[in-house]
Design a protein around this motif. Structure first.
Motif, short mmCIF file in Angstrom:
data_model
loop_
_atom_site.label_atom_id
_atom_site.label_comp_id
_atom_site.label_asym_id
_atom_site.label_seq_id
_atom_site.Cartn_x
_atom_site.Cartn_y
_atom_site.Cartn_z
N GLU B 96 13.55 51.71 -35.91
CA GLU B 96 12.94 52.93 -34.91
C GLU B 96 13.73 52.52 -33.65
N ILE B 97 13.54 51.16 -33.27
CA ILE B 97 13.97 51.11 -31.95
C ILE B 97 15.55 50.99 -31.85
N ILE B 98 16.32 50.74 -32.86
CA ILE B 98 17.61 50.89 -33.18
C ILE B 98 18.21 52.32 -32.83
N ILE B 99 17.22 53.25 -33.72
CA ILE B 99 17.66 54.52 -33.86
C ILE B 99 17.45 55.09 -32.27
N LEU B 100 16.31 54.74 -31.72
CA LEU B 100 16.14 55.18 -30.22
C LEU B 100 17.45 54.93 -29.38
N ILE B 101 17.96 53.62 -29.45
CA ILE B 101 18.99 53.12 -28.49
C ILE B 101 20.22 53.91 -29.13
N LYS B 102 20.34 54.24 -30.06
CA LYS B 102 21.47 55.00 -30.65
C LYS B 102 21.60 56.28 -30.12
N CYS B 103 20.14 57.01 -30.13
CA CYS B 103 20.20 58.48 -29.57
C CYS B 103 20.52 58.53 -28.06
N PHE B 104 20.03 57.41 -27.24
CA PHE B 104 20.23 57.22 -25.83
C PHE B 104 21.82 57.16 -25.58
N VAL B 105 22.39 56.43 -26.32
CA VAL B 105 23.82 56.05 -26.25
C VAL B 105 24.73 57.33 -26.49
N PHE B 106 24.25 57.94 -27.47
CA PHE B 106 24.76 59.10 -27.61
C PHE B 106 24.71 60.26 -26.57
N TRP B 107 23.60 60.39 -26.17
CA TRP B 107 23.21 61.25 -25.14
C TRP B 107 23.89 60.80 -23.88
N PHE B 108 24.11 59.57 -23.36
CA PHE B 108 24.56 59.29 -22.36
C PHE B 108 26.18 59.06 -22.45
N PHE B 109 26.73 58.95 -23.49
CA PHE B 109 28.36 59.06 -23.62
C PHE B 109 28.92 60.34 -23.90
N LEU B 110 28.15 61.23 -24.69
CA LEU B 110 28.69 62.23 -25.13
C LEU B 110 28.03 63.50 -24.64
N ILE B 111 26.76 63.34 -24.09
CA ILE B 111 26.22 64.84 -23.74
C ILE B 111 26.29 64.77 -22.09
N ILE B 112 25.80 63.76 -21.49
CA ILE B 112 25.82 63.59 -20.13
C ILE B 112 27.08 64.12 -19.37
N PRO B 113 28.20 63.54 -19.73
CA PRO B 113 29.56 64.09 -19.48
C PRO B 113 29.81 65.55 -19.19
N LEU B 114 29.07 66.30 -20.24
CA LEU B 114 29.28 67.65 -20.29
C LEU B 114 28.63 68.28 -18.99
N THR B 115 27.55 67.64 -18.48
CA THR B 115 26.84 68.18 -17.18
C THR B 115 27.91 68.46 -16.00
N ILE B 116 29.14 67.64 -16.11
CA ILE B 116 29.99 67.70 -14.92
C ILE B 116 30.68 69.25 -15.12
N PHE B 117 30.73 69.76 -16.40
CA PHE B 117 31.54 71.07 -16.27
C PHE B 117 30.51 72.20 -16.43
N ILE B 118 29.20 72.11 -16.17
CA ILE B 118 28.19 73.09 -15.79
C ILE B 118 28.44 73.48 -14.69
N PRO B 119 28.83 72.93 -13.39
CA PRO B 119 29.08 73.60 -12.13
C PRO B 119 30.60 74.37 -12.25
N ILE B 120 31.49 73.86 -12.73
CA ILE B 120 32.91 74.46 -12.93
C ILE B 120 32.56 75.85 -13.68
N PHE B 121 31.96 75.77 -14.88
CA PHE B 121 31.75 76.90 -15.62
C PHE B 121 30.96 78.03 -15.03
N SER B 122 30.05 77.30 -14.27
CA SER B 122 28.92 78.34 -13.21
C SER B 122 29.73 79.00 -12.06
N ILE B 123 30.84 78.39 -11.66
CA ILE B 123 31.51 78.92 -10.48
C ILE B 123 32.20 80.08 -10.94
N LEU B 124 33.02 79.87 -12.26
CA LEU B 124 33.68 80.95 -12.95
C LEU B 124 33.02 82.16 -13.28
#
Lengths: 209, 227
Positions: B96-124
């Motif tokens: 269970e803890i391994i899964i939680l860590i996996k989810c956090f790492v997935f979120w941190f490395f794949l999803i959070i970088p996408l937030t950089i694109f929100i301002p760019i697309f929002s301005i467009l």
């Protein structure tokens, strides 16, 4: 009797079904502990299933498995290694990274020297920085078996090896025999499935399924 | 034998990080998909600025969600195929803890970088700055919820052959609370109401998922491994 049970691995009246197929019914085995147990049988006779069941990856339908005096499940998971027939190395990582992370996941120390030493003994040190996806089956197998050559592996109670000789060259087979003998001398128990006719070990028991 | 739990954590994070780094094309696919949706939408809606203002926020959200969903069902599949899930099962650390860590790492490395694109697309798409700010906050929190839902669905479909079809069907209904509360925040900001109640509800949903997702995922992974 209790001290004897503590060192023994016994299957009592085991039944196992996978899907609709009955693999074992009323199976009774007493393994040689410490020592080498060679499990033989035709294809599909349930050799791999037996190892998976002992390793707790498969749940028996009926019967009891005594694992070294009824070890608790978590203790048992930390006291054995299962090396399966198919490689369990990540294609995206190099051989060295795979072994390093594997040691880390077990909670063991991981340093480069230890891993290099193990790879060197199997003669695959030059492939340590190769991605697993770029390696041949033989090298993958040797990298997989290098897990047995760490100091911590020799302190375990049991090795479960599913056809470890597949894809191995003569040098690989010789070195594997050497580390298996060393493990047995250190009071280890090995359960190995094999189709080989010639067995070069001294202290062994053949189990036919 | 002495077990070093710090080593387990380091090894797990290192493995996930290196795997994502070497399969960077997954991340690039997400971005290309997002750009395609955001560029095509105004073309199909037409040149009317009023219409576009009305739907612009929805476009950014749909683009983000639709590009994330195909990667969500792949959280465990490669680890399952190459036997690493078994290694996790054998690890002294709870699955269970391994899964939680996996989810956090997935979120941190794949999803959070996408937030950089929100301002760019929002301005467009001519979205006001205040809404962009709230969008980033909601997406950062809500996407963790998406990852945890993705973890449940990905683990439930491990043994199946056609998991590509089942996963979106499982993910979307479970993600509805995140959509509702996330949109509630934006609507509140637009109408000058207090956005915090909806934000708290969104955080609550994520916290509930934080507890139940690893339990369900670990249980279904154990079933998939033993079948």
């Amino acid at each position: 009797m209790t001290s004897r049970l503590k060192d023994n691995m016994i299957l009592k009246n085991i039944s196992l079904t996978r899907g609709l197929k009955t693999i074992f019914s009323s199976l009774n085995i007493e393994f040689l502990c410490p020592g080498l147990n060679i499990i033989k049988g035709e294809n599909g006779s349930g050799k791999t299933s037996l190892l998976m069941m002992i390793s707790t990856l498969l749940q028996e339908d009926r019967g009891t498995i005594i694992r070294f005096g009824k070890l608790k499940k978590n203790d048992w998971l930390n006291e054995h290694i299962l090396i399966k027939q198919n490689s369990s190395l990540s294609d995206e990582l190099t051989i060295e990274e795979n072994l390093k992370i594997w040691c880390g996941l077990k909670g063991w120390d991981f340093n480069t020297d230890k891993i290099e030493k193990s790879l060197k003994n199997f003669g695959i040190l030059k492939y340590k920085n190769f991605l697993v996806s770029e390696c041949s089956s033989g090298i993958k197998k040797k990298a997989e078996l290098s897990k047995l050559n760490f100091d911590e592996s020799f302190k375990l109670k049991c090795w479960l090896l599913d056809e470890p000789l597949n894809h191995l060259d003569e040098n690989g087979k010789l070195f594997l025999k050497k580390i298996m003998d060393k493990f047995i001398n250190m009071n280890g128990t090995i359960l190995q499935t094999s189709h080989e006719k010639k067995i070069n070990h001294k202290n062994f028991k053949i189990i036919k399924l | 034998m002495k077990i070093n739990f710090k080593n387990i954590l380091i090894a797990l994070i290192e493995k996930e990080f290196k795997s994502y780094l070497r399969s960077i094309n997954n991340f690039m696919n997400m971005i290309v998909f997002m750009i395609a949706i955001i560029l095509l939408f105004p073309l199909t809606v037409g040149p009317s600025e009023e219409k576009l203002t009305l739907v612009s926020n929805a476009i950014v959200w749909i683009a983000l969600i639709v590009s994330i969903i195909p990667t969500l069902d792949k959280i465990y599949i490669s680890d399952f195929k190459n036997g690493w899930l078994e290694q996790y099962y054998y690890s002294p650390l709870l699955l269970e803890i391994i899964i939680l860590i996996k989810c956090f790492v997935f979120w941190f490395f794949l999803i959070i970088p996408l937030t950089i694109f929100i301002p760019i697309f929002s301005i467009l798409l001519n979205i006001p700055f205040l809404i962009i700010f709230w969008n980033i906050i909601i997406f950062a929190i809500g996407s963790l919820g998406f990852c945890l839902i993705g973890s449940i669905c990905s683990s439930l479909t491990l043994g199946t052959k056609s998991n590509n079809l089942i996963s979106p069907l499982l993910i979307l209904p479970l993600a509805i609370p995140i959509f509702i509360f996330g949109n509630g925040v934006i609507e509140a900001v637009k109408s000058n109401y207090d956005p915090l109640p909806n934000l708290y509800l969104l955080i609550t949903v994520c916290l509930i998922l934080l507890i139940i997702s690893p339990l369900i995922s670990a249980y279904s992974i154990k079933i998939a491994l033993t079948k």
